[in-house]
Scaffold this motif. Structure first.
Motif, PDB file in Angstrom:
ATOM      1  N   MET B   1       0.731  -1.078  -0.107  1.00 52.77           N
ATOM      2  CA  MET B   1       0.045   0.003   0.181  1.00 52.77           C
ATOM      3  C   MET B   1       0.795   1.242   0.067  1.00 52.77           C
ATOM      4  O   MET B   1       1.791   1.444   0.767  1.00 52.77           O
ATOM      5  N   ARG B   2       0.625   2.162  -0.779  1.00 55.31           N
ATOM      6  CA  ARG B   2       1.212   3.390  -0.978  1.00 55.31           C
ATOM      7  C   ARG B   2       0.733   4.359   0.284  1.00 55.31           C
ATOM      8  O   ARG B   2      -0.278   4.458   0.431  1.00 55.31           O
ATOM      9  N   PRO B   3       1.570   5.160   1.016  1.00 58.94           N
ATOM     10  CA  PRO B   3       1.232   6.108   2.108  1.00 58.94           C
ATOM     11  C   PRO B   3       0.441   7.183   1.254  1.00 58.94           C
ATOM     12  O   PRO B   3       0.591   7.560   0.178  1.00 58.94           O
ATOM     13  N   ALA B   4      -0.397   7.722   1.943  1.00 56.55           N
ATOM     14  CA  ALA B   4      -1.124   8.905   1.437  1.00 56.55           C
ATOM     15  C   ALA B   4      -0.131  10.033   1.292  1.00 56.55           C
ATOM     16  O   ALA B   4       0.791  10.144   1.960  1.00 56.55           O
ATOM     17  N   ARG B   5      -0.424  10.630   0.064  1.00 56.27           N
ATOM     18  CA  ARG B   5       0.248  11.900  -0.225  1.00 56.27           C
ATOM     19  C   ARG B   5      -0.265  12.841   0.316  1.00 56.27           C
ATOM     20  O   ARG B   5      -1.548  13.341   0.323  1.00 56.27           O
ATOM     21  N   HIS B   6       0.758  14.117   0.564  1.00 53.20           N
ATOM     22  CA  HIS B   6      -0.035  15.196   1.141  1.00 53.20           C
ATOM     23  C   HIS B   6       0.826  16.293   0.217  1.00 53.20           C
ATOM     24  O   HIS B   6       2.026  16.388   0.472  1.00 53.20           O
ATOM     25  N   SER B   7      -0.008  17.008  -0.792  1.00 56.50           N
ATOM     26  CA  SER B   7       0.465  18.004  -1.310  1.00 56.50           C
ATOM     27  C   SER B   7       1.439  19.032  -0.683  1.00 56.50           C
ATOM     28  O   SER B   7       0.704  19.511   0.289  1.00 56.50           O
ATOM     29  N   TYR B   8       2.801  19.104  -0.921  1.00 54.75           N
ATOM     30  CA  TYR B   8       3.262  20.354  -0.443  1.00 54.75           C
ATOM     31  C   TYR B   8       2.976  21.659  -0.990  1.00 54.75           C
ATOM     32  O   TYR B   8       3.041  22.629  -0.155  1.00 54.75           O
ATOM     33  N   TYR B   9       2.619  21.495  -2.175  1.00 51.22           N
ATOM     34  CA  TYR B   9       2.280  22.976  -2.907  1.00 51.22           C
ATOM     35  C   TYR B   9       1.164  23.570  -2.037  1.00 51.22           C
ATOM     36  O   TYR B   9       1.074  24.625  -1.845  1.00 51.22           O
ATOM     37  N   GLU B  10       0.084  22.527  -1.769  1.00 48.83           N
ATOM     38  CA  GLU B  10      -1.110  23.060  -0.929  1.00 48.83           C
ATOM     39  C   GLU B  10      -0.989  23.505   0.330  1.00 48.83           C
ATOM     40  O   GLU B  10      -1.743  24.296   0.754  1.00 48.83           O
ATOM     41  N   VAL B 166      16.175  21.118  -2.693  1.00 52.11           N
ATOM     42  CA  VAL B 166      15.484  20.145  -3.036  1.00 52.11           C
ATOM     43  C   VAL B 166      14.295  20.725  -3.622  1.00 52.11           C
ATOM     44  O   VAL B 166      13.497  21.751  -2.898  1.00 52.11           O
ATOM     45  N   MET B 167      13.602  20.301  -4.800  1.00 56.82           N
ATOM     46  CA  MET B 167      12.511  21.014  -5.345  1.00 56.82           C
ATOM     47  C   MET B 167      11.329  19.968  -5.972  1.00 56.82           C
ATOM     48  O   MET B 167      11.959  18.839  -6.133  1.00 56.82           O
ATOM     49  N   SER B 168      10.423  20.671  -6.246  1.00 54.22           N
ATOM     50  CA  SER B 168       9.409  19.699  -6.699  1.00 54.22           C
ATOM     51  C   SER B 168       9.109  20.494  -8.188  1.00 54.22           C
ATOM     52  O   SER B 168       9.544  21.491  -8.484  1.00 54.22           O
ATOM     53  N   GLU B 169       8.478  19.468  -9.012  1.00 54.00           N
ATOM     54  CA  GLU B 169       8.404  20.018 -10.500  1.00 54.00           C
ATOM     55  C   GLU B 169       7.670  21.697 -10.631  1.00 54.00           C
ATOM     56  O   GLU B 169       7.858  22.385 -11.031  1.00 54.00           O
ATOM     57  N   GLU B 170       6.672  21.545  -9.421  1.00 57.27           N
ATOM     58  CA  GLU B 170       5.802  22.648  -9.317  1.00 57.27           C
ATOM     59  C   GLU B 170       6.630  24.051  -8.703  1.00 57.27           C
ATOM     60  O   GLU B 170       6.096  24.844  -8.910  1.00 57.27           O
ATOM     61  N   ALA B 213      19.371  22.672  -9.052  1.00 50.92           N
ATOM     62  CA  ALA B 213      18.943  21.878  -7.819  1.00 50.92           C
ATOM     63  C   ALA B 213      19.543  20.445  -7.840  1.00 50.92           C
ATOM     64  O   ALA B 213      19.804  19.827  -8.797  1.00 50.92           O
ATOM     65  N   ASP B 214      19.486  20.040  -6.336  1.00 47.81           N
ATOM     66  CA  ASP B 214      20.286  18.680  -6.264  1.00 47.81           C
ATOM     67  C   ASP B 214      19.146  17.497  -6.002  1.00 47.81           C
ATOM     68  O   ASP B 214      19.719  16.396  -6.204  1.00 47.81           O
ATOM     69  N   ALA B 215      17.848  17.713  -6.141  1.00 51.60           N
ATOM     70  CA  ALA B 215      16.968  16.672  -6.039  1.00 51.60           C
ATOM     71  C   ALA B 215      15.614  17.203  -6.635  1.00 51.60           C
ATOM     72  O   ALA B 215      15.287  18.370  -6.504  1.00 51.60           O
ATOM     73  N   LEU B 216      14.960  16.250  -7.387  1.00 52.93           N
ATOM     74  CA  LEU B 216      13.509  16.645  -7.902  1.00 52.93           C
ATOM     75  C   LEU B 216      12.769  15.612  -7.134  1.00 52.93           C
ATOM     76  O   LEU B 216      12.873  14.450  -7.431  1.00 52.93           O
ATOM     77  N   VAL B 217      11.778  16.021  -6.607  1.00 55.40           N
ATOM     78  CA  VAL B 217      10.768  15.248  -5.909  1.00 55.40           C
ATOM     79  C   VAL B 217       9.262  15.380  -6.246  1.00 55.40           C
ATOM     80  O   VAL B 217       8.916  16.376  -6.728  1.00 55.40           O
ATOM     81  N   PRO B 218       8.705  14.482  -6.027  1.00 59.28           N
ATOM     82  CA  PRO B 218       6.950  14.515  -6.255  1.00 59.28           C
ATOM     83  C   PRO B 218       6.569  15.551  -5.392  1.00 59.28           C
ATOM     84  O   PRO B 218       7.129  16.067  -4.458  1.00 59.28           O
ATOM     85  N   PHE B 224       9.625  15.450   0.071  1.00 54.91           N
ATOM     86  CA  PHE B 224      10.521  16.369   0.398  1.00 54.91           C
ATOM     87  C   PHE B 224      11.599  15.844   1.699  1.00 54.91           C
ATOM     88  O   PHE B 224      12.594  15.954   1.848  1.00 54.91           O
ATOM     89  N   ARG B 225      10.484  15.036   2.569  1.00 51.15           N
ATOM     90  CA  ARG B 225      11.173  14.509   3.730  1.00 51.15           C
ATOM     91  C   ARG B 225      12.455  13.732   3.577  1.00 51.15           C
ATOM     92  O   ARG B 225      13.649  14.001   4.141  1.00 51.15           O
ATOM     93  N   THR B 226      12.175  12.550   2.684  1.00 48.39           N
ATOM     94  CA  THR B 226      13.067  11.695   2.369  1.00 48.39           C
ATOM     95  C   THR B 226      14.369  12.444   1.768  1.00 48.39           C
ATOM     96  O   THR B 226      15.492  12.005   2.043  1.00 48.39           O
TER      97      THR B 226
END
Lengths: 239, 298, 105
Positions: B1-10, B166-170, B213-218, B224-226
């Motif tokens: 099971m995938r853990p629930a995602r929590h939007s960083y953007y929002e 660390v960045m997201s695509e957004e 940027a050094d990492a792109l994350v969802p 982001f935490r990881t």
């Protein structure tokens, strides 16, 4: 032929100097004061700081670090802010400018007295990229400093221009002008008299802390909270 | 099971802190109850916030001690004023005293707060100097960018003064905002309404491909935490050699991409197959174009 | 900006889950609400800074109703309002109360 204003400034500052004008309104070379060599790096003619400008400036700082350890650096600040273009953003101008400030900061931490002087104009990110990375930045009389022209500031903050201009009279944190940047500690001072005296004093002076600007802003009454708030957080207050 | 995602953007700043830090570990410095509000906004008839738009404190990430600041993008666009900036500077300076495994800056900001413009500008210079002081002391400073306001103005220079980003695509990272460029230089230079252009020029994928940027994350607080946890206590020492290498890297970049007008052209010259498809790639497929963040960080 | 202060009789009986809570963000059409535990002999001290002038009676009514619904006492309620609609005000107040009391009446 009328000498370039920056050359006239260098004439006033130094007994003699050998400073070249390069592409992108960058200058670099040396000046001598009391027989002491000072590296001169900077921009002229209200240059816009694009990636090429920032990289050239950083290159000159690194050359001083490499070839003349300990030599004082005078940064001539004259810019219209960062250059606004797709190319600059595509190439990461923020990163190139950050590299420039990191080089200046490295010099400051490694035995180089790094002094800035605003000649002409310094705008927002252009000031942060240059003068604010020095140990002490001064301005010449008549030099302009600002974050933004009042018209644009009024439009973006939605504060009517006449009200904004009235606030400028009493709010050094808001109003353009070297005197306001002095009051908030963003400039060490204005070289009112002989600029050579100003430079000599700035080269010889030191500050008791790594970043004196908050203290200066508080002492001068222009920026009263920054020093206290930073000290509270540093002490972990309230946790 | 995938853990629930929590939007960083929002998420709000405080929600991001709750998701980033180990449960119950956050201790806020100068919390809202101390009411360290802006002394300048009331004179302009603008409402204040009890934290002046940034929460700072200590906590743990996967058990490791960190100091952390989170800008609240919903308050004045995350813009930096006198108190806001001083809180971040004070936090960084505390790192010199307590030497955590990292200082984490969750940046979500348009840059300077024009309502206290000069103080905000100087404050960002103070933050930048404090970041560099912390790095010179050997403590890692990590910036995270993935909020609604991106990371612009002076804070974009602060971000690039950190050890890692660390960045997201957004996320967007640039000194000048699209609207500013369009207003001053015209719509031919930059059409700020063209969102795809904005992302191709300033967005997380371009910044990652360019090596900014050094990492792109969802767009997920857990991701982001990881990524942040992976960069703790891995400082990049600032030495003359490192600065010279950075100078050479940037000079090579300007040469390599000379004449490029669009991110797609840059990616093409980087050797990305089907560069036009980069904006459509999922995170895993995108990251497969690159060395892994861990390798790139070496 | 308009600054409002109300001193309102409180209710006994709620054991707060936390000493203080902060919900919401000060932005256009939004507000932040902070509730702090305070020794006020059972009363409630309310302070509101709002960008919209002329709504003191409305605010008083809203806050009195809120305090009564959640049976709050010995609290300081502080609000920074960026011009929130009544619906948003009600939502944030209820969120704040739920966090303060731990959701338990």
């Amino acid at each position: 032929m009328i000498a370039h204003p920056t050359d006239r400034l260098l004439d006033a500052l130094f007994e003699r100097h050998d400073v070249r004008h390069e592409d992108n309104m960058v200058i670099a070379g040396e000046g001598w004061l009391d027989g002491r060599a000072v590296a001169v790096i900077g921009t002229t003619d209200r240059a816009f700081i694009g990636v090429e400008t920032a990289l050239a400036l950083a290159d000159h700082v690194l050359a001083v670090l490499r070839d003349h350890p300990g030599r004082p650096i005078l940064l001539i600040v004259d810019n219209g802010g960062q250059r606004l273009s797709r190319w600059d953003e595509l190439m990461g101008n923020n990163g190139v400018i950050a590299h420039l400030t990191t080089c200046l900061d490295f010099a400051r931490r490694n035995g180089h007295r790094v002094v800035g002087v605003v000649h002409g104009l310094a705008v927002s990110g252009g000031f942060m990229a240059t003068g604010m990375a020095t140990a002490a930045c001064h301005a010449l009389p008549g030099a302009e400093l600002r974050v933004m022209v009042p018209d644009a500031m009024a439009r973006i903050t939605r504060i009517p221009l006449d009200r904004l201009m009235a606030l400028f009279e009493t709010q050094p944190v808001l109003a353009p002008g070297a005197e306001n940047f002095v009051r908030i500690g963003g400039l060490h001072g204005v070289w009112e008299g002989d600029p050579r005296e100003g430079l000599r004093a700035a080269l010889d002076a030191t500050d008791p802390e790594d970043d004196p600007r908050r203290r200066l802003g508080a002492e001068r009454g222009g920026r009263g909270r920054a020093a206290d708030v930073a000290a509270l957080v540093r002490a972990g207050a309230g946790a | 099971m995938r853990p629930a995602r929590h939007s960083y953007y929002e998420a709000t700043a405080r929600r991001r802190l709750a998701g980033l830090l180990d449960e119950g570990s956050f201790r806020e410095y100068c919390p809202p109850t101390m009411r360290l509000t802006s002394p300048h906004l009331p004179a302009l008839g603008v409402p204040v916030a009890f934290d002046d738009g940034v929460a700072v404190g200590e906590g743990r990430v996967q058990g490791r001690p960190v100091l952390v600041a989170a800008q609240e993008g919903g308050f004045m666009g995350g813009a930096v004023g006198e108190v806001h900036g001083a809180k971040i500077t004070g936090l960084l300076e505390r790192a010199l005293d307590v030497r955590p495994d990292g200082v984490v800056l969750l940046l979500d900001t348009g840059g300077v707060r024009l309502h206290e413009a000069n103080a905000g500008l100087i404050a960002m210079g103070e933050i930048q100097r404090a970041v560099l002081a912390v790095r010179h002391a050997g403590v890692s400073v990590i910036a995270a960018i993935g909020g609604r306001n991106g990371c612009y103005g002076g804070m974009s220079m602060v971000a690039r003064s950190c050890d890692r980003i660390v960045m997201s695509e957004e996320g967007r990272l640039s000194i000048s905002g699209p609207e500013v460029i369009e207003t001053v230089e015209g719509i031919e230079e930059f059409d700020s309404q063209d969102r795809a252009l904005v992302w191709r020029t300033m967005g997380g994928k371009h910044r990652r491909l360019l090596g900014e940027a050094d990492a792109l994350v969802p767009d997920d607080i857990g991701a982001f935490r990881t990524a942040i946890a992976g960069f703790l206590d891995r400082p990049r020492p600032i030495t003359l050699d490192a600065l010279m290498a950075e100078q050479a890297r940037l000079a090579a970049r300007l040469e390599r991409f000379a004449g490029c007008r669009d991110g797609v052209e840059v990616w093409e010259r980087l050797g990305v197959a089907e560069p036009k498809r980069v904006p459509d790639l999922g995170i895993d497929a995108f990251n497969a174009l690159l060395p892994s963040p861990a390798e790139a960080a070496e | 900006m308009e600054h409002l202060e109300f001193d309102i009789a409180g209710w006994a009986g709620v054991n707060p889950a936390r000493d203080h809570v902060l919900v919401g963000v000060v932005g256009s059409g939004n507000l932040e609400v902070m509730i702090e535990r305070a020794e006020l002999a059972g009363r409630c001290a309310v302070a509101i800074d709002t960008s919209i002038h002329g709504f003191a009676p409305t605010w008083r009514r809203v806050v009195e109703d809120f305090l009564a619904r959640h049976r709050l006492g010995d609290v300081r309620v502080s609000i920074n309002d960026g011009g929130a609609t009544p619906a948003v005000v009600g939502l944030r107040l209820d969120q704040a109360a739920a966090e303060y009391t731990g959701g338990v009446r």
